[in-house]
Design a protein around this motif. Structure first.
Motif, PDB file in Angstrom:
ATOM      1  N   THR A 241       0.451  17.975 -17.024  1.00 44.45           N
ATOM      2  CA  THR A 241       0.818  16.565 -17.206  1.00 44.45           C
ATOM      3  C   THR A 241      -0.219  15.826 -18.050  1.00 44.45           C
ATOM      4  N   ILE A 242      -1.496  16.076 -17.778  1.00 41.68           N
ATOM      5  CA  ILE A 242      -2.574  15.413 -18.522  1.00 41.68           C
ATOM      6  C   ILE A 242      -2.503  15.772 -19.999  1.00 41.68           C
ATOM      7  N   VAL A 243      -2.381  17.060 -20.289  1.00 39.57           N
ATOM      8  CA  VAL A 243      -2.390  17.514 -21.684  1.00 39.57           C
ATOM      9  C   VAL A 243      -1.171  16.993 -22.433  1.00 39.57           C
ATOM     10  N   ARG A 244      -0.017  17.019 -21.775  1.00 45.53           N
ATOM     11  CA  ARG A 244       1.193  16.508 -22.429  1.00 45.53           C
ATOM     12  C   ARG A 244       1.072  15.021 -22.752  1.00 45.53           C
ATOM     13  N   ALA A 245       0.391  14.290 -21.876  1.00 44.13           N
ATOM     14  CA  ALA A 245       0.228  12.855 -22.103  1.00 44.13           C
ATOM     15  C   ALA A 245      -0.714  12.566 -23.267  1.00 44.13           C
ATOM     16  N   ILE A 246      -1.626  13.487 -23.531  1.00 46.51           N
ATOM     17  CA  ILE A 246      -2.614  13.272 -24.588  1.00 46.51           C
ATOM     18  C   ILE A 246      -2.122  13.740 -25.955  1.00 46.51           C
ATOM     19  N   GLU A 247      -1.363  14.830 -25.982  1.00 40.99           N
ATOM     20  CA  GLU A 247      -1.003  15.421 -27.275  1.00 40.99           C
ATOM     21  C   GLU A 247      -0.206  14.446 -28.134  1.00 40.99           C
ATOM     22  N   SER A 248      -0.384  14.598 -29.429  1.00 39.95           N
ATOM     23  CA  SER A 248       0.095  13.604 -30.387  1.00 39.95           C
ATOM     24  C   SER A 248       1.561  13.741 -30.755  1.00 39.95           C
ATOM     25  N   GLY A 249       2.259  14.694 -30.155  1.00 40.11           N
ATOM     26  CA  GLY A 249       3.671  14.865 -30.446  1.00 40.11           C
ATOM     27  C   GLY A 249       3.959  16.055 -31.337  1.00 40.11           C
ATOM     28  N   ASP A 250       2.912  16.602 -31.939  1.00 38.01           N
ATOM     29  CA  ASP A 250       3.093  17.768 -32.797  1.00 38.01           C
ATOM     30  C   ASP A 250       2.373  18.992 -32.252  1.00 38.01           C
ATOM     31  N   GLY A 251       2.073  18.947 -30.933  1.00 38.64           N
ATOM     32  CA  GLY A 251       1.470  20.111 -30.295  1.00 38.64           C
ATOM     33  C   GLY A 251      -0.025  20.205 -30.393  1.00 38.64           C
ATOM     34  N   VAL A 252      -0.696  19.168 -30.904  1.00 38.46           N
ATOM     35  CA  VAL A 252      -2.160  19.187 -31.004  1.00 38.46           C
ATOM     36  C   VAL A 252      -2.742  17.919 -30.389  1.00 38.46           C
ATOM     37  N   LEU A 253      -4.025  17.990 -30.016  1.00 37.24           N
ATOM     38  CA  LEU A 253      -4.732  16.846 -29.453  1.00 37.24           C
ATOM     39  C   LEU A 253      -5.745  16.342 -30.469  1.00 37.24           C
ATOM     40  N   THR A 254      -5.791  15.038 -30.663  1.00 36.95           N
ATOM     41  CA  THR A 254      -6.750  14.442 -31.589  1.00 36.95           C
ATOM     42  C   THR A 254      -7.835  13.720 -30.812  1.00 36.95           C
ATOM     43  N   ALA A 255      -8.953  13.474 -31.469  1.00 37.58           N
ATOM     44  CA  ALA A 255     -10.055  12.758 -30.824  1.00 37.58           C
ATOM     45  C   ALA A 255      -9.615  11.364 -30.401  1.00 37.58           C
ATOM     46  N   HIS A 256      -8.837  10.710 -31.257  1.00 37.78           N
ATOM     47  CA  HIS A 256      -8.365   9.360 -30.933  1.00 37.78           C
ATOM     48  C   HIS A 256      -7.517   9.372 -29.669  1.00 37.78           C
ATOM     49  N   ASN A 257      -6.583  10.307 -29.567  1.00 38.23           N
ATOM     50  CA  ASN A 257      -5.709  10.368 -28.402  1.00 38.23           C
ATOM     51  C   ASN A 257      -6.483  10.703 -27.134  1.00 38.23           C
ATOM     52  N   ILE A 258      -7.475  11.568 -27.255  1.00 37.20           N
ATOM     53  CA  ILE A 258      -8.284  11.926 -26.080  1.00 37.20           C
ATOM     54  C   ILE A 258      -9.065  10.709 -25.587  1.00 37.20           C
ATOM     55  N   ARG A 259      -9.644   9.968 -26.529  1.00 41.82           N
ATOM     56  CA  ARG A 259     -10.436   8.793 -26.139  1.00 41.82           C
ATOM     57  C   ARG A 259      -9.574   7.703 -25.518  1.00 41.82           C
ATOM     58  N   MET A 260      -8.340   7.562 -25.974  1.00 43.09           N
ATOM     59  CA  MET A 260      -7.471   6.473 -25.526  1.00 43.09           C
ATOM     60  C   MET A 260      -6.602   6.839 -24.327  1.00 43.09           C
ATOM     61  N   ALA A 261      -6.596   8.103 -23.924  1.00 46.56           N
ATOM     62  CA  ALA A 261      -5.675   8.555 -22.885  1.00 46.56           C
ATOM     63  C   ALA A 261      -6.006   7.974 -21.520  1.00 46.56           C
ATOM     64  N   ASP A 262      -4.972   7.583 -20.778  1.00 49.85           N
ATOM     65  CA  ASP A 262      -5.122   7.164 -19.388  1.00 49.85           C
ATOM     66  C   ASP A 262      -4.994   8.385 -18.486  1.00 49.85           C
ATOM     67  N   GLY A 263      -5.475   8.245 -17.249  1.00 47.12           N
ATOM     68  CA  GLY A 263      -5.312   9.309 -16.271  1.00 47.12           C
ATOM     69  C   GLY A 263      -6.218  10.497 -16.451  1.00 47.12           C
ATOM     70  N   VAL A 264      -7.260  10.342 -17.258  1.00 47.01           N
ATOM     71  CA  VAL A 264      -8.215  11.429 -17.492  1.00 47.01           C
ATOM     72  C   VAL A 264      -9.587  10.974 -17.028  1.00 47.01           C
ATOM     73  N   SER A 265     -10.261  11.797 -16.238  1.00 42.86           N
ATOM     74  CA  SER A 265     -11.604  11.437 -15.807  1.00 42.86           C
ATOM     75  C   SER A 265     -12.540  11.470 -17.004  1.00 42.86           C
TER      76      SER A 265
END
Length: 372
Positions: A241-265
């Motif tokens: 659930t955490i990873v799906r919420a962070i990924e940018s929609g094209d199957g990869v995670l970006t630094a921006h999305n990781i920094r802005m994601a909710d629900g992540v310690s």
């Protein structure tokens, strides 16, 4: 964090083999009793309505046109149907009845929690006072509330409802996997799945089954108790659930999305950013699969270090390491680190222990090493 297995409604796994016991009685018995008979009557209406259509499996049209179902119940069944279809499985009338029973249970529990809440959120004290819930469900809600608090937010009633449904769904899946009912989950249980349990129609996705297999294979007896399997599956689904919420929609995670994601310690956010930095240095992207692996490995190390730091003082001592139930390779890696820090006249911190275990993962993560 490892939960207290005594609060789990699973058969006692000791000794093997062991006959399956019925789920333990609890103060929640009255809640379950009322819901059981309420949903049976409701399901009878559903069965009568379904009888006018073609035989099962049920279709979205049958669910949408069922006049005896509320919009909330229709939405829940349609969501369940989506899950089933994604796994290539149908939903039968028995499945729908089981889903309605579970949904009604969680809805009623949420309403009782809401009666004690004045602001739409659930507090730790309100969860502790919810004696209408069995111990394992109160414990699960308490952990969900603690995680939200650690992120600077509160657990809403809707989130509590979702947490209960998730917890009970995992319980049904684990019980369905225990083919011989001995209270243990073995390689055979996972490689040769057993009965179809109504309401768990979507079964286990391949990645979840693989995760449980890897967990089982890291034990000397090639089997884990059902409460441990429950914890492993819940944590795996949480990471998904955490990873799906962070990924940018094209199957990869970006630094921006990781920094802005909710629900992540913050700890896990930092770990993902470090992982991303290392992967980008080699000209690659942080994919969903790599991020998932990174988070699960990170949590595995956190659990090992927390187990050794029995006193919770943030340091690792030789005494605590000797007393901890860890495999030989972990003991050796941290033993060498303890000696190195002692030679400097300093203590080994949990943060440094974490870095040590991450650095020598290739030594202790191998299945054969874990038998030690």
């Amino acid at each position: 964090t490892r939960r207290n297995s005594s609060s789990r409604p699973y058969p006692c796994p000791c000794p093997r083999p062991h006959k399956k016991h019925a789920m333990h009685a609890s103060p929640a018995a009255d809640l379950s009793y009322g819901i059981h008979f309420g949903v049976l009557g409701h399901a009878a209406s559903f069965a009568a309505g379904a009888a006018t259509y073609a035989s099962p499996p049920l279709t979205p049209a049958q669910i949408v046109s069922a006049s005896h179902l509320s919009d909330d119940e229709k939405e829940h069944l349609l969501d369940a149907l989506d899950k089933a279809e994604s796994a290539g499985l149908p939903i039968t009338l028995d499945d729908a009845t089981a889903e309605l029973r579970e949904h009604e249970y969680c809805r009623k529990a949420s309403h009782l929690l809401a009666a004690a809440s004045t602001d739409g959120v659930v507090t730790a004290d309100e969860i502790a006072a919810a004696q209408f819930l069995p111990d394992d469900e109160r414990e699960h809600l308490a952990e969900a509330q603690e995680k939200r608090a650690a992120q600077g937010s509160a657990l809403t009633l809707d989130e509590a409802h979702e947490a209960l449904e998730e917890h009970r769904e995992v319980r049904r899946l684990i019980l369905a996997l225990d083919r011989d009912g001995d209270g243990w989950l073995s390689e055979a249980d996972l490689l040769f799945p057993g009965q179809h349990l109504p309401g768990s129609h979507f079964q286990l996705p391949a990645d979840a089954r693989q995760h449980l297999l890897e967990t089982v294979r890291k034990t000397a007896q090639r089997a884990i108790a059902l409460d441990e399997a429950h914890s492993a599956l819940e944590e795996h689904r949480e990471v998904v659930t955490i990873v799906r919420a962070i990924e940018s929609g094209d199957g990869v995670l970006t630094a921006h999305n990781i920094r802005m994601a909710d629900g992540v310690s913050e700890d896990e956010r930092e770990h993902l950013l470090e992982t991303l930095s290392g992967i980008k240095a080699s000209g690659r992207e942080l994919t969903v699969e790599l991020a998932h692996q990174a988070l699960e490995e990170h949590r595995e190390v956190v659990a090992i270090v927390s187990q050794i730091d029995a006193g919770g003082d943030g340091t690792i001592s030789a005494h605590n390491l000797a007393a901890a139930e860890v495999n030989t390779a972990v003991r050796q890696c941290l033993g060498r680190a303890l000696e190195a820090w002692a030679a400097r006249g300093a203590q080994l911190s949990t943060d440094e222990a974490h870095r040590v275990l991450e650095g020598c993962r290739h030594l202790w993560s191998d299945d054969e090493q874990l038998k030690g």
